[in-house]
Design a protein around this motif. Structure first.
Motif: not given
Length: 165
Positions: A122, A128, A156, A159-160, A162-164
């Motif tokens: 990331d 990851r 995935k 998405r990880l 974007q959530t961070e």
């Protein structure tokens, strides 16, 4: 008669010029860094460059470990290069690196140094290890029939991030 010959000559020149342009477009030289994984994808040359670009662009780095003489790598490469969804995501949403040698970062081989192996890093430069494939004995390998699973793992990884944020 002279007028017809001139018109015919101009027509032949126009047709041959267009044909030459079409042939030139078709004979696009493959990007050497792609090594067959996707010539329209922008590939980085080194792991260090990939890490720098991932952080700078806030995109995940996708690292593909492979060997030219590995039949499993060749089979995966063919499907990977032909899959439009993978190619589009790789070009637009990832920093891409394919390696035919190991890096000094042991985090990229948490369960061994086998090929093919695909890992995600990331933008915070965290490998990851939680994004795994289907196989318990080779967590980060994918086979041609696993392409839908790889696509989900690419999503995935996105998405990880974007959530961070």
């Amino acid at each position: 008669m002279m007028h017809s010959a001139l018109a015919l000559s101009l027509l032949l020149i126009a047709v041959s010029s267009n044909l030459a342009m079409a042939i030139k477009k078709e004979k696009r030289a493959p990007q050497t860094l792609s090594r067959g994984w996707g010539d329209d994808i922008t590939w980085v040359q080194t792991y260090e460059e990939g890490l720098f670009q991932a952080r700078k662009s806030n995109k995940p780095l996708m690292v593909i470990h492979h060997l030219e003489d590995c039949q499993y790598c060749q089979a995966l490469k063919k499907i990977f290069a032909e899959n439009e969804e993978i190619q589009e995501m790789a070009q637009n949403n990832f920093i891409m690196l394919n390696l035919m040698h190991e890096t000094t970062d042991k985090n990229l081989s948490p369960d061994g140094q086998y090929v093919p192996r695909i890992m995600f890093v990331d933008p915070s430069l965290t490998v990851r290890a939680d994004i795994t494939g289907r196989y318990s004995n080779r967590l980060y390998t994918y086979e041609p029939q696993d392409i839908p699973f790889l696509i989900e793992n690419m999503k995935k990884a996105l998405r990880l991030i974007q959530t961070e944020l």
